[in-house]
Design an enzyme around this catalytic site. Structure first.
Site, PDB file in Angstrom:
ATOM      1  N   HIS A 427       0.820  -1.217   0.000  1.00 17.12           N
ATOM      2  CA  HIS A 427       0.000   0.000   0.000  1.00 17.12           C
ATOM      3  C   HIS A 427       0.852   1.264   0.000  1.00 17.12           C
ATOM      4  O   HIS A 427       0.640   2.180  -0.799  1.00 17.12           O
ATOM      5  CB  HIS A 427      -0.936  -0.008   1.220  1.00 17.12           C
ATOM      6  CG  HIS A 427      -1.713   1.261   1.367  1.00 17.12           C
ATOM      7  ND1 HIS A 427      -1.295   2.301   2.169  1.00 17.12           N
ATOM      8  CD2 HIS A 427      -2.856   1.678   0.764  1.00 17.12           C
ATOM      9  CE1 HIS A 427      -2.167   3.288   2.079  1.00 17.12           C
ATOM     10  NE2 HIS A 427      -3.124   2.941   1.235  1.00 17.12           N
ATOM     11  N   CYS A 758      36.104   3.127 -23.230  1.00 13.17           N
ATOM     12  CA  CYS A 758      35.232   2.938 -22.079  1.00 13.17           C
ATOM     13  C   CYS A 758      35.834   3.485 -20.789  1.00 13.17           C
ATOM     14  O   CYS A 758      35.323   3.218 -19.707  1.00 13.17           O
ATOM     15  CB  CYS A 758      34.883   1.462 -21.902  1.00 13.17           C
ATOM     16  SG  CYS A 758      36.296   0.421 -21.503  1.00 13.17           S
TER      17      CYS A 758
END
Length: 803
Positions: A427, A758
C-alpha cells in the site's frame, strides 16, 4: 416488490464493458473468465451482485435523504468530522433490510456455485465500485473485502458490510480528491470461489517495473498465506522478474529474484467470527526459501503477458496491468483474482527525464527498498497509530511501521514516506508512486533508529536501495526534454556495473552498454571468492566456512550459487538495454581486491604492485584461477544460451600478449563459449601499449577493441594510478596518451574492427570527448550522470566537423 429484475450476473455473462453495472473488479474478472480461460489462465468462478441491487436496497429503505444529510457539506480535511459522518453513512446502509427478492437471488446463486465446487467451498466477498480500476484512478483498497465466508447468513452479512464500505473514511476522501460524486457512484459485490492461499502463497504482479516504468518485464511479488499482508505491506515479500521479449521467443528463465524476509503469514481463524483471519510467524525454513517455484513464476509471467496483450488489443494501445494472484494449497493451481490497469508509471511523460542527484552521501541511518527516484528532506514524524495522524504537518516525513488506506489523507501532504515493513507492491509503495512522493519501505528498524522530530533526507536516487540520512543534505534536480535531443553519429554507450540501476538508466539516450563490470555483481551479490566456493575445504577459518555455507545453503551446489547470481546480475543489465549491445567485461579484480572477498585470502598472495600483476587474462588459464574463470564462463553461457541475451558481447581485460589471447580464447571454446557460435562476439580491452603496437595481430583474435583510458594512461606514462603521491602526473589528456588512443582507433579501422573507449576520460573532460570525435572513434562509453551533457558536446563537435 420488484420481482422482474435480475440482480445477479455470473462471470461468464460479463465483459469489461459492464463497469457501470458491476464495477471495475467484477467486469475485469468476467472479461478474463470469458476470454482468457481458454488460454490456460485460471480465474475462480463466481457472480456479481449488480450496482442496481445497491440502489434498490437504498430505494426500498428510503435512505437517500438521510445519506445526503450525513454527507452534504463535508470538509474532507476535518478528520474528526469526516470519521463521524462516514460512520453515520455506513450505519444508514447497514440498517437497510435486504429486499426479499434480492436476498433470494443471492442465496440461489450461492447454492449454484456450491454445485460447481462442492460443499467444502468457501467464498470471497469483494466490493467492486462502479468508478474503480479506471485508467487514471485505481481506487485500490478503498472498499472492504471479506474472505473465507461460509453459509447463507454469513454471506448476507458480508454483502451488507460490503455495501456499507462504500462510505469508509478513506473511500469518501479519495472520491472527493478524484472529483467523483458520492451519489452517482454505486457498489457491486463479487462473490467468488475462495482460493485457499492461506495454505500456500499469494501476491501482486505488474506487467512492467513499478519503479522505472520499464515495460519489458513482468514484476512479481509474493509471500506465504493470504495476499492482504503483501498488499498492505505487512511483510517484505519475495520479488521476481521475467523478461517479456525473451520469454516470447521461447526462453524460460527467471531474470532476477530477491528473497524477502516474509516474517509472518495470514491464515484463517477457524471458528472465530470476530477475527476471521490472523497472522502467525513463519518458520526459519520458510523465510530462507522462496514462497513459489521458478515454474510458478513462469506460469504467472505467462498469465501477465496474456492479460496485458488482451487488454492492449482491446484498447488499441499498450495497457500495462496490475494483477493479484493466489496459489491454492488444496488443488495446487495458480489463480488470478484481480486485474486492473496500472495507473501510475504508465501515465508518466516518457520524454521528460527528471534526475535527482545527492551531492554528498554519508553513511545512511536506515536502508530499505526505494520507491521512485526522488530525494526529499523534512522533519521525521513517527506515527504509531491513526490517532497520531492529526499532529502531522505538511512537508513532514511520515515514518511508520506500515500504512493502510486510512492514512492516505496524511500521505498526500508528506514530503517522503519511510516504513519498517512492506515490499514494492504494498500500500505505501503504490500510494507514494501515485502521489509522486519518494518512499523507503521495508527498513525493519526505521521507527527505532530515526529520531522523532529530527530532520532527515530520504533518497531514492541511488538504485533499488533507498536510504535515509540524518540531517538536510544538498541535492540537485535536472529536467531534460528528450523528445528534441538528436542522436550523434558517434555511438554513445554507458558504463554500468550495478544491475539495480539498469532499469532506471535505460531511459537515458544511449546505444547500449560499452562496459558492464562483473566486479560489482561479484562483490555485492556473490560476496565470496569463486575458488572458495569451489574448494571450501581450503578455507581454514571456521567462521568463513560458516558464512560460505549460509550463502549457498539453498542452492544445489556452491558453484550453482555463483552461476545463478552472476548470470542474473549480468542478465538484468542485458535485459534493460535489449536488444542493444551490452559489452560485459570478464572479472578484472587485482589480487588485493580478490583477497577481500569471503574466503579470498586463502587463494591470493601479496603483490608489491597488483595494478600490473596477476590480473585479467593472465589469471584465466592459470592453475590458481582457471576453475574460477570456468564459473564465469558458465554464467555467461547461461546468460546467452539459456536466458536468451545474445546481445551480450564478452570482453577480455588486461591481455598482455598475442599468445595469451590465443590461450584464453581456446580455453573459452573448451568451456563452450566459441567465438562466432550463436553470434558470440569477443572484444579485448585495449589498455596496454602492446595492444596498440600489435593491434594488427590482436585483430585476428577479437571482434573489437575497447580502449581503457585509465590503464592505458597508467602504462603509457608509467604512473601507478593507485599512488596518491604522483596522482597529479596521471592525466589522460597527455599528448602521448592521446597519440596511443589515435593509433588504436586507426589500427582497429584498418582491420575492420569496432573500436570504442570505455575509460573515465570523456566523462571527466569535455576536451577528451571532442578529441575522440575528431579521430573518428566508433563509440564512447560514459558514466550515466554525464551522458546528456556529453551527447550534446558530441553533437556540436560533429556539426563543427561537418558530419
Amino acid at each position: 416488490m420488484n420481482t422482474s429484475t435480475n440482480y445477479i450476473r455470473w462471470f461468464n455473462e460479463l465483459t469489461i464493458d459492464d463497469v457501470p453495472l458491476v464495477g471495475g473488479k467484477n467486469a475485469s474478472l468476467g472479461e478474463m473468465y470469458q476470454e482468457l480461460s481458454s488460454q490456460g489462465i485460471q480465474i475462480p468462478n463466481g457472480f456479481a451482485v449488480t450496482a442496481e441491487a445497491y440502489r434498490y436496497l437504498l430505494d426500498q429503505a428510503n435512505a437517500w435523504d438521510n445519506l445526503h444529510t450525513a454527507l452534504d457539506g463535508l470538509n474532507p480535511n476535518d478528520v474528526a468530522d469526516l470519521a463521524k459522518r462516514a460512520r453515520t453513512a455506513r450505519d444508514i446502509i447497514y440498517a437497510a433490510p435486504f429486499p426479499t427478492d434480492l436476498e433470494q437471488q443471492i442465496i440461489a446463486a450461492y447454492a449454484l456455485l456450491h454445485t460447481q465446487y462442492g460443499d467444502e467451498m468457501s467464498v470471497a466477498v469483494r466490493s467492486s465500485a462502479t468508478a474503480e480500476d479506471l485508467p487514471t484512478a485505481s481506487f485500490a483498497g478503498q472498499q472492504d473485502t471479506y474472505l473465507n465466508v461460509r453459509g447463507e447468513v454469513a454471506l448476507l452479512e458480508a454483502c451488507k458490510r460490503c455495501f456499507a464500505s462504500l462510505f469508509t473514511d478513506r473511500a469518501i476522501h479519495y472520491r472527493i480528491d478524484q472529483g467523483f460524486d458520492h451519489f452517482k457512484l454505486a457498489l457491486s459485490i463479487g462473490i467468488m470461489k475462495m482460493v485457499r492461499s492461506d495454505l500456500n502463497a499469494s501476491g501482486v504482479m505488474f506487467s512492467l517495473d513499478t519503479e522505472s516504468g520499464f515495460e519489458n518485464v513482468v514484476f512479481i511479488t509474493g509471500a506465504y498465506g493470504l495476499g492482504e499482508n503483501v498488499v498492505q505491506g505487512a511483510v517484505d515479500p519475495d520479488e521476481f522478474y521475467v523478461h517479456k521479449p525473451t520469454y516470447n521467443q521461447g526462453y524460460r528463465t527467471v531474470l532476477k529474484r530477491n528473497l524477502g524476509s516474509k516474517k509472518i503469514k495470514m491464515i484463517y481463524s477457524e471458528g472465530c467470527t470476530h477475527e476471521p483471519t490472523r497472522n502467525i510467524a513463519t518458520s526459519d525454513e520458510e523465510r530462507q526459501r522462496f514462497c513459489i517455484t521458478d515454474q510458478d513464476v513462469l506460469t504467472l509471467a505467462d498469465y501477465a503477458i496474456k492479460i496485458e496483450q488482451h487488454y492492449s488489443k482491446k484498447a488499441g494501445m499498450a495497457k500495462p496491468m496490475d494483477m493479484e494472484w493466489a496459489k491454492d494449497g488444496l488443488d495446487g493451481s495458480l489463480y488470478i483474482v484481480q486485474a486492473r490497469p496500472e495507473t501510475v508509471v504508465s501515465q508518466q511523460n516518457a520524454f521528460v527525464l527528471e534526475q535527482y542527484t545527492l551531492k554528498n552521501a554519508p553513511k545512511p541511518l536506515v536502508t530499505g527498498h526505494a520507491v521512485g527516484s526522488k530525494i526529499a528532506t523534512g522533519v521525521a514524524r513517527i506515527v504509531n497509530n491513526l490517532n497520531e495522524l492529526k499532529d502531522f504537518q505538511p512537508g513532514d516525513v511520515l515514518v511508520a511501521d506500515l500504512t493502510t488506506p486510512d492514512w492516505e489523507p496524511v500521505m498526500k501532504i508528506a514530503s517522503a514516506i519511510v516504513t519498517n515493513r512492506g515490499g514494492r507492491t504494498c500500500h505505501a509503495a503504490i500510494i507514494s508512486r501515485e502521489l509522486g512522493v519518494p518512499a523507503v519501505i521495508g527498513c525493519e528498524n526505521a521507527t527505532t533508529l530515526i529520531q522523532n522530530n529530527s530532520i532527515v533526507t530520504v533518497s531514492c536516487a541511488e538504485g533499488d536501495k533507498g536510504n535515509v540520512y540524518v540531517g538536510k543534505l544538498d541535492f540537485d534536480i535536472s529536467k531534460t526534454d528528450l523528445s528534441s535531443l538528436k542522436r550523434p553519429k558517434t555511438k554513445i554507450m554507458l558504463n554500468l556495473g550495478n544491475p539495480e540501476l539498469a532499469f532506471k538508466t535505460r531511459f537515458l539516450p544511449n546505444d547500449g552498454v560499452g562496459l558492464a563490470r562483473m566486479e560489482f555483481i561479484i562483490t555485492e551479490y556473490i560476496k565470496a571468492h569463486p575458488m572458495a566456493l569451489i574448494h571450501p575445504e581450503r578455507v581454514k577459518n571456521a567462521s568463513e566456512r560458516q558464512q560460505l555455507d549460509a550463502l549457498t545453503k539453498q542452492f544445489p551446489s556452491p558453484q550453482a550459487y555463483f552461476i545463478q547470481k552472476l548470470s542474473e546480475g549480468v542478465a538484468t543489465i542485458a535485459a534493460a538495454f535489449y536488444p542493444k549491445p551490452v559489452v560485459v567485461r570478464m572479472s578484472d579484480f587485482k589480487t588485493n581486491e580478490y583477497a577481500t572477498l569471503l574466503g579470498g585470502s586463502w587463494f591470493e598472495f601479496d603483490e608489491a604492485n597488483p595494478m600490473i600483476g596477476f590480473r585479467g587474462a593472465s589469471r584465466y588459464t592459470h592453475l590458481a584461477y582457471a576453475e574460477g574463470f570456468a564459473l564465469e564462463c558458465a554464467a555467461m553461457k547461461r546468460v546467452r544460451d539459456e536466458m536468451g541475451f545474445t546481445n551480450v558481447i564478452l570482453m577480455i581485460p588486461f591481455c598482455r600478449r598475442v599468445q595469451e589471447a590465443e590461450k584464453v580464447l581456446n580455453y573459452m571454446a573448451e568451456l563452450n563459449l566459441q567465438r562466432g557460435e550463436n553470434g558470440l562476439e569477443i572484444y579485448v580491452m585495449c589498455e596496454i601499449p602492446n595492444n596498440v603496437i600489435q593491434i594488427d595481430a590482436f585483430s585476428h583474435y577479437f571482434d573489437g577493441f575497447s580502449i581503457g583510458s585509465n590503464d592505458l594512461t597508467q602504462l603509457t606514462l608509467g604512473v601507478d594510478r593507485d599512488s596518491a603521491i604522483i596522482a597529479e602526473d596521471f592525466d589522460e589528456r597527455d599528448a602521448g596518451v592521446k597519440e596511443m588512443i589515435r593509433l588504436a582507433s586507426e589500427g582497429a579501422k584498418r582491420n575492420g574492427k569496432h573500436c570504442g573507449l570505455c575509460g573515465q576520460a570523456p566523462s571527466d573532460y569535455p576536451e577528451m570527448a571532442e578529441f575522440l570525435v575528431e579521430i573518428g572513434i566508433d563509440s564512447m562509453s560514459l558514466n550515466p550522470d554525464t551522458v546528456l551533457k556529453t551527447t550534446q558536446l558530441v553533437l556540436d563537435t560533429e556539426k563543427r566537423l561537418g558530419r
